[in-house]
Design a protein around this motif. Sequence first.
Motif, PDB file in Angstrom:
ATOM      1  N   ALA A  85       0.015 -13.374 -24.888  1.00  0.00           N
ATOM      2  CA  ALA A  85      -0.653 -14.115 -25.955  1.00  0.00           C
ATOM      3  C   ALA A  85       0.088 -13.853 -27.264  1.00  0.00           C
ATOM      4  N   ASP A  86       0.231 -14.864 -28.088  1.00  0.00           N
ATOM      5  CA  ASP A  86       0.852 -14.745 -29.402  1.00  0.00           C
ATOM      6  C   ASP A  86      -0.275 -14.550 -30.412  1.00  0.00           C
ATOM      7  N   VAL A  87      -0.523 -13.305 -30.794  1.00  0.00           N
ATOM      8  CA  VAL A  87      -1.642 -12.956 -31.666  1.00  0.00           C
ATOM      9  C   VAL A  87      -1.154 -12.859 -33.116  1.00  0.00           C
ATOM     10  N   ASP A  88      -1.874 -13.478 -34.010  1.00  0.00           N
ATOM     11  CA  ASP A  88      -1.555 -13.427 -35.431  1.00  0.00           C
ATOM     12  C   ASP A  88      -1.951 -12.059 -35.972  1.00  0.00           C
ATOM     13  N   PRO A  89      -0.978 -11.247 -36.438  1.00  0.00           N
ATOM     14  CA  PRO A  89      -1.314  -9.922 -36.971  1.00  0.00           C
ATOM     15  C   PRO A  89      -2.339  -9.977 -38.104  1.00  0.00           C
ATOM     16  N   ALA A  90      -2.271 -10.995 -38.948  1.00  0.00           N
ATOM     17  CA  ALA A  90      -3.212 -11.108 -40.071  1.00  0.00           C
ATOM     18  C   ALA A  90      -4.648 -11.232 -39.585  1.00  0.00           C
ATOM     19  N   ALA A  91      -4.845 -11.850 -38.418  1.00  0.00           N
ATOM     20  CA  ALA A  91      -6.192 -11.993 -37.863  1.00  0.00           C
ATOM     21  C   ALA A  91      -6.772 -10.639 -37.466  1.00  0.00           C
ATOM     22  N   LEU A  92      -5.907  -9.654 -37.298  1.00  0.00           N
ATOM     23  CA  LEU A  92      -6.346  -8.293 -36.961  1.00  0.00           C
ATOM     24  C   LEU A  92      -6.347  -7.382 -38.179  1.00  0.00           C
ATOM     25  N   GLY A  93      -6.202  -7.979 -39.364  1.00  0.00           N
ATOM     26  CA  GLY A  93      -6.200  -7.192 -40.595  1.00  0.00           C
ATOM     27  C   GLY A  93      -4.838  -6.624 -40.947  1.00  0.00           C
ATOM     28  N   LEU A  94      -3.791  -7.061 -40.259  1.00  0.00           N
ATOM     29  CA  LEU A  94      -2.439  -6.573 -40.519  1.00  0.00           C
ATOM     30  C   LEU A  94      -1.680  -7.660 -41.284  1.00  0.00           C
ATOM     31  N   GLY A  95      -2.038  -7.836 -42.553  1.00  0.00           N
ATOM     32  CA  GLY A  95      -1.534  -8.936 -43.354  1.00  0.00           C
ATOM     33  C   GLY A  95      -0.175  -8.723 -43.983  1.00  0.00           C
ATOM     34  N   ILE A  96       0.385  -7.538 -43.853  1.00  0.00           N
ATOM     35  CA  ILE A  96       1.710  -7.280 -44.414  1.00  0.00           C
ATOM     36  C   ILE A  96       2.698  -7.098 -43.268  1.00  0.00           C
ATOM     37  N   GLN A  97       3.743  -7.951 -43.283  1.00  0.00           N
ATOM     38  CA  GLN A  97       4.815  -7.821 -42.304  1.00  0.00           C
ATOM     39  C   GLN A  97       6.104  -7.504 -43.042  1.00  0.00           C
ATOM     40  N   ALA A  98       6.971  -6.762 -42.380  1.00  0.00           N
ATOM     41  CA  ALA A  98       8.255  -6.401 -42.974  1.00  0.00           C
ATOM     42  C   ALA A  98       9.294  -6.250 -41.876  1.00  0.00           C
ATOM     43  N   VAL A  99      10.539  -6.301 -42.304  1.00  0.00           N
ATOM     44  CA  VAL A  99      11.662  -5.960 -41.439  1.00  0.00           C
ATOM     45  C   VAL A  99      12.258  -4.692 -42.032  1.00  0.00           C
ATOM     46  N   VAL A 100      12.326  -3.659 -41.222  1.00  0.00           N
ATOM     47  CA  VAL A 100      12.888  -2.388 -41.657  1.00  0.00           C
ATOM     48  C   VAL A 100      14.244  -2.227 -40.993  1.00  0.00           C
ATOM     49  N   LYS A 101      15.271  -2.122 -41.823  1.00  0.00           N
ATOM     50  CA  LYS A 101      16.621  -1.883 -41.318  1.00  0.00           C
ATOM     51  C   LYS A 101      16.806  -0.378 -41.193  1.00  0.00           C
ATOM     52  N   VAL A 102      17.324   0.046 -40.043  1.00  0.00           N
ATOM     53  CA  VAL A 102      17.512   1.473 -39.781  1.00  0.00           C
ATOM     54  C   VAL A 102      18.975   1.725 -39.446  1.00  0.00           C
ATOM     55  N   ARG A 103      19.551   2.709 -40.118  1.00  0.00           N
ATOM     56  CA  ARG A 103      20.911   3.139 -39.837  1.00  0.00           C
ATOM     57  C   ARG A 103      20.834   4.576 -39.320  1.00  0.00           C
ATOM     58  N   LEU A 104      21.428   4.817 -38.173  1.00  0.00           N
ATOM     59  CA  LEU A 104      21.417   6.158 -37.593  1.00  0.00           C
ATOM     60  C   LEU A 104      22.563   6.993 -38.141  1.00  0.00           C
ATOM     61  N   ALA A 105      22.354   8.302 -38.162  1.00  0.00           N
ATOM     62  CA  ALA A 105      23.391   9.230 -38.605  1.00  0.00           C
ATOM     63  C   ALA A 105      24.372   9.524 -37.484  1.00  0.00           C
ATOM     64  N   THR A 106      23.895   9.487 -36.273  1.00  0.00           N
ATOM     65  CA  THR A 106      24.724   9.782 -35.110  1.00  0.00           C
ATOM     66  C   THR A 106      24.367   8.820 -33.988  1.00  0.00           C
ATOM     67  N   HIS A 107      25.334   8.538 -33.125  1.00  0.00           N
ATOM     68  CA  HIS A 107      25.124   7.520 -32.102  1.00  0.00           C
ATOM     69  C   HIS A 107      25.319   8.053 -30.688  1.00  0.00           C
ATOM     70  N   GLY A 108      25.198   9.359 -30.516  1.00  0.00           N
ATOM     71  CA  GLY A 108      25.271   9.925 -29.169  1.00  0.00           C
ATOM     72  C   GLY A 108      24.125   9.391 -28.326  1.00  0.00           C
ATOM     73  N   ARG A 109      24.374   9.257 -27.034  1.00  0.00           N
ATOM     74  CA  ARG A 109      23.384   8.669 -26.128  1.00  0.00           C
ATOM     75  C   ARG A 109      22.030   9.362 -26.225  1.00  0.00           C
ATOM     76  N   VAL A 143       1.469  -4.207 -40.828  1.00  0.00           N
ATOM     77  CA  VAL A 143       0.551  -3.159 -41.282  1.00  0.00           C
ATOM     78  C   VAL A 143      -0.530  -3.783 -42.153  1.00  0.00           C
ATOM     79  N   ASP A 144      -1.515  -2.967 -42.515  1.00  0.00           N
ATOM     80  CA  ASP A 144      -2.622  -3.505 -43.303  1.00  0.00           C
ATOM     81  C   ASP A 144      -2.468  -3.342 -44.809  1.00  0.00           C
ATOM     82  N   SER A 145      -1.487  -2.548 -45.250  1.00  0.00           N
ATOM     83  CA  SER A 145      -1.360  -2.326 -46.689  1.00  0.00           C
ATOM     84  C   SER A 145       0.045  -1.831 -47.027  1.00  0.00           C
ATOM     85  N   ALA A 146       0.356  -1.898 -48.320  1.00  0.00           N
ATOM     86  CA  ALA A 146       1.642  -1.370 -48.793  1.00  0.00           C
ATOM     87  C   ALA A 146       1.722   0.131 -48.515  1.00  0.00           C
TER      88      ALA A 146
END
Length: 184
Positions: A85-109, A143-146
């Motif tokens: 099911a494609d559930v709208d996060p805002a309908a669950l009180g999660l009105g803030i969406q973001a994209v978080v870019k993550v850079r790793l320090a090391t890339h070992g398996r 998430v639901d808030s800043a």
Amino acid sequence: MDEPTTTQDPRRRTSRSGVGGAAVGGAVPPGAGLDRTDLRLLAELVENGRLTNAALAARVGIAESTCSQRVRALRESGVVRRFTADVDPAALGLGIQAVVKVRLATHGRDHVLAFHAMVQQIPGVLTIFHVAGEDDYLLHVAVDSAAALRDLVLEHLNVHPTVRHTETQLVFEVLPGAGILPPG
């Protein structure tokens, strides 16, 4: 119109003439092993994954037993990964969406696998993209808030020993794309 016959691999179908069918709106992608009927089934399922087998068979114009076999083959081969099911996060009180870019320090398996295990357990992480380029991951979060967004980044991501850098981008709007199937 020839009804496709199944060869040894249920995803690879050829017509009685031995020639693969054309996709709706164009050629079947090379190596996909899917014929026109498979693509029509997929298009219908993408539009409405709750269709009964009878309704799906009627829409595509094939027998119910054929429909059932083909959908089962598409699932078993991994073409259809899941029905959800494609559930709208805002309908669950999660009105803030973001994209978080993550850079790793090391890339070992071991470090990458530890990061995977950790990030998959963070509440609010909707999708994890492992990407090429300057950043290593893009996380789609809701998430639901800043304050909750700040806590997600500071208390879950930035404290992980493998994480070197994060950058958060607020999502203003989520729009649907054209999808992966050719237009029907």
